[in-house]
Design an enzyme around this catalytic site. Structure first.
Site, mmCIF file in Angstrom:
data_model
loop_
_atom_site.group_PDB
_atom_site.id
_atom_site.type_symbol
_atom_site.label_atom_id
_atom_site.label_comp_id
_atom_site.label_asym_id
_atom_site.label_seq_id
_atom_site.Cartn_x
_atom_site.Cartn_y
_atom_site.Cartn_z
ATOM 1 C CE LYS A 1 -9.970 27.767 67.666
ATOM 2 N NZ LYS A 1 -10.382 26.998 68.791
ATOM 3 C CG ASP B 1 -1.107 27.511 76.686
ATOM 4 O OD1 ASP B 1 0.338 27.849 76.274
ATOM 5 O OD2 ASP B 1 -1.071 26.509 76.904
ATOM 6 C CG HIS C 1 -4.395 18.972 65.639
ATOM 7 N ND1 HIS C 1 -3.774 19.943 65.409
ATOM 8 C CD2 HIS C 1 -5.277 19.306 66.600
ATOM 9 C CE1 HIS C 1 -3.776 20.744 66.451
ATOM 10 N NE2 HIS C 1 -4.735 20.324 67.090
#
Length: 764
Positions: free
Chosen positions: A121, A608, A703
């Site tokens: 992040k 989640d 990813h």
């Protein structure tokens, strides 16, 4: 005269043109030249939109990530991608995602792919950057070609701009050592390259450079503070003006340091640090520019322009030409253009401002400051009416929700029994093997799924037809999982366009845009819902889909929900009440859904909380308050169930060491986490903290298109078993599989299940 500028503009395009261009290139459906031409077209369009600014940003455009761009500008490429032939753009994508274009890698030396760079992040946002990698012997070499190309393009368009670069100290701070070295020791090698970059820009006739050091809003120890002093003392000798930019928070105890650095101007986030502006005016030398971020660059609500002018006007009178105004941060974090939103409720639409509208607000502020409010009286009156409309709207305030919130007590978030008593009951009910396998929730969103959804939304497919199409996709997911031999199944989330938007669409207090996309990473874009009012759940949201999926199999089927903290952190949230209040409202709504799933016979429910950590304030001193209400909100959501109902939660892109006690306090029976890109380093947290419940460390990076081998997965799980008892380990991917293709998913999960079977025989 007040100067206007911008720190950065959304790069994806109003219709996500960059996303689709990247994906065409990666699939081999378009050429490298076509992709580069698209980039040039988007840059030109964005600069034209910023023509009214005194200084537009140059170099803020990226094909993937601005931190990765800086790594390439500085010549800091991981050794594993060095030596490949072809265009630099292909190596760039190899670092970003493990591969470049399909056609390039099939005919090159790396057809099996390479390890993608770690992704995490960007401060406390939902944007992700590629983490720079450092070794003791890392060397840097300047390659300014991309920045110079963009500078030439801007000048050809007659755009007045300033190059934007990431500062040297923040660049090091954002990276990670891949050996036992100290990355800060690389600063003496890095600074000459930055100096050469500034000299190159000087030679091009550049007057101002924006150099971003957002670490100044974090807690810095003495070493990092000294690094900032050292860096800017070294760069001070360059014959170019530096605007040092900070954003995302207050300077706090770094204020005096920031004001004393030998630069020509300082940008501060006046949305979060408004109270620091007066102190900065006192501390800044009399020849320095003070740029105030007066427009919120991270949220989509209209700025109260009259109230903003009330505090800017005295500042302008005091500073004169030394005052610059801008958004608080790059507009990367907001959608491009509100004018595209033809279907959005008109009243709610009147309360909003996207990137282009924020630039309009900036222009109104500058005109009022430079020429007087009378010059923009109509614009100010319209703005005041919109601000008042939102403040008074009954759609924002729901007395029933406020009453429910008032009834929350300390017991609402407690399970009936501790984990040690729940676990045997769950084991008896679920009857799972050692190293149970599962996935995180979503399966590929195929072209057929997207077509059915778009047809349904357009009215070309009726509800019965849409339901039948989604049920067919759910059945496919179930059959594939049974064939693979997974132990706990998921329904695949075919009916969900987004893990947050799907729930927001069914909750009162939310609104939705058509084109409100923002970049999450690379080509991945999200469309955050708009939390504008008090939240409630009119009816069940997921029960029908989950019970249908469960009817297709005897294996346990997970109910799949998004938790209140993640819904909050991945929404554009109302700014007229504390975020904690909105989060508790969400918790009560999702709790009702959890209980409805349990009543329907669902044995495993996953909630989640992928975004739990990203909501942490940047300053550790403020963490306690956030974690208190965030954990309490999760517990309210999850903990009304019976002992034999198993609660899972999932978190991604999270460093857990510093919040592991709070994660344990959530009391989920099973937590699944992202660990593969970090080679299980995230499990270091468990060396000193005995996590009491079960855990599924992600064993492959979803990813990247690369397929993990069985041996690789076994090796990762054995590393995990060194820290966590084997009987409490699950085997699962890092994250949901929505963005992958079935052709990638099947072999990856085949290897994962085979690895779990091997582990059952090898690990006791």
């Amino acid at each position: 005269m007040v100067t206007t500028h911008n720190l950065g503009f959304p790069r994806i395009g109003a219709q996500r043109e960059l996303k689709f261009g990247l994906e065409r290139y990666w699939k081999g459906e378009s050429s490298r030249d076509a992709l580069k031409a698209l980039g040039a077209e988007l840059r030109a369009r964005h600069w034209n939109a910023q023509r009214d600014l005194d200084l537009a940003p140059i170099g803020d455009f990226s094909f993937y990530d601005q931190v990765l761009d800086m790594s390439f500008t500085l010549g800091n490429l991981p050794k594993r991608v060095q030596g490949f032939h072809g265009d630099v753009l292909d190596n760039y994508f190899r670092v970003a995602r493990g591969r470049s274009a399909q056609v390039v890698d099939e005919h090159g030396a790396c057809c099996g792919g390479v390890s993608a760079g770690e992704m995490t992040k960007w401060f406390d946002t939902n944007y992700h950057y590629i983490v720079p990698e450092f070794h003791a012997d890392t060397n840097f070499s300047l390659d300014p070609s991309c920045l110079l190309q963009q500078l030439a393009e801007a000048r050809a368009l007659g755009v007045a701009g300033k190059p934007v670069i990431l500062g040297p100290v923040t660049y090091l701070w954002l990276g990670k050592e891949k050996d036992d070295s100290d990355r800060l020791a690389l600063l003496p090698k890095l600074l000459p390259v930055y100096g050469a970059l500034l000299d190159t820009l000087t030679a091009q006739g550049v007057e101002w450079v924006q150099i971003d050091e957002p670490i100044l809003v974090t807690e810095l120890d003495a070493e990092w503070r000294q690094a900032l002093r050292t860096a800017y003392a070294a760069l001070e000798t360059r014959r170019i003006k530096l605007l040092l930019a900070t954003y995302f928070g207050t300077l706090g105890d770094n204020l005096t340091l920031a004001a004393s650095l030998p630069v020509d101007g300082l940008h501060v986030d006046a949305i979060n640090a408004r109270d620091e502006v007066d102190a900065l005016v006192r501390e800044l030398p009399a020849d320095r520019v003070l740029s105030v971020g007066a427009i919120n660059g991270r949220n989509i609500w209209k700025t109260d322009l009259n109230a903003t002018l009330d505090w800017l006007e005295p500042l302008a009178k005091q500073l004169g030409d030394r005052l610059w105004i801008a958004p608080s941060c790059s507009l990367l974090h907001v959608p491009v253009d509100l004018a595209s939103e033809e279907k959005l409720d008109a009243e709610i639409r009147s309360w909003l401002a996207f990137a282009l509208q924020k630039l309009d607000e900036l222009k109104v502020l500058a005109t009022a400051l430079n020429q007087g409010r009378d010059k923009v009286a109509d614009a100010l009156a319209a703005n005041a009416a919109a601000i008042d409309s939102r403040r008074r709207s009954p759609r924002v305030n729901n007395p029933a929700v406020k009453a429910a919130l008032a009834r929350i007590d300390a017991q609402l978030g407690n399970r009936a029994s501790p984990y040690t008593q729940r676990a045997p009951k769950q084991s008896a009910r679920l009857n799972l093997p050692a190293f149970p396998t599962t996935t995180i929730g979503s399966f590929p969103q195929t072209a057929d799924i997207r077509h059915a959804r778009s047809q349904f939304k357009a009215g070309a497919l009726d509800e019965a037809g849409y339901r039948a199409a989604m049920q067919a996709e759910i059945e496919r997911s179930v059959r594939e999982q049974e064939s693979l031999g997974l132990d706990v199944l998921v329904h695949g989330e075919a009916e969900r366009n987004d893990m947050v938007e799907y729930f927001g669409e069914q909750l009162d207090g939310y609104a939705f845009s058509q084109f409100g996309w923002v970049q999450s990473y690379g080509s991945r874009c999200v469309k955050p819902p708009i939390l504008f009012g008090d939240i409630s759940r009119p009816k069940a949201m997921t029960v029908e889909w989950i019970t249908y999926a469960q009817s297709l199999t005897n294996k346990p089927m997970k109910g799949m929900l998004t938790g209140p903290v993640t819904i909050l952190n991945w929404s554009f949230v109302r700014d007229d009440q504390p975020r904690s209040v909105s989060c508790y409202q969400l918790a009560l709504a999702i709790r009702d859904e959890v209980l409805d799933l349990e009543k329907a016979g669902v044995r495993v429910i996953q909630i989640d909380e992928a975004a739990l950590r990203e909501g942490l304030p940047l300053r550790r001193a403020q963490w306690g308050e956030y974690l208190k209400w965030a954990v309490e909100a999760f517990r309210i959501t999850a903990n009304g169930v019976q002992d034999d109902t198993q609660i899972h939660t999932h978190m991604c892109y999270s460093e857990f060491n510093d919040i592991i006690a709070s994660i344990a306090d959530m009391d989920a029976d099973v937590i699944t986490i992202e660990t593969s890109r970090s080679d299980m380093e995230l499990l270091d947290a468990f060396d000193s903290f005995r996590y009491p419940n079960e855990i599924g460390p992600g064993v492959y990076d979803i990813h990247s298109p690369n397929i993990p081998t069985q041996d690789h997965i076994v090796g990762l799980m054995k590393k995990a078993a060194e820290r966590i008892p084997a009987e409490r380990l699950w085997v699962n991917p890092d994250c949901g599989l929505k963005t992958r293709q079935w052709a990638e998913v099947i072999p990856a999960l085949t290897n994962m299940v085979a690895a779990a079977k091997t582990l059952r025989n090898q690990v006791q």
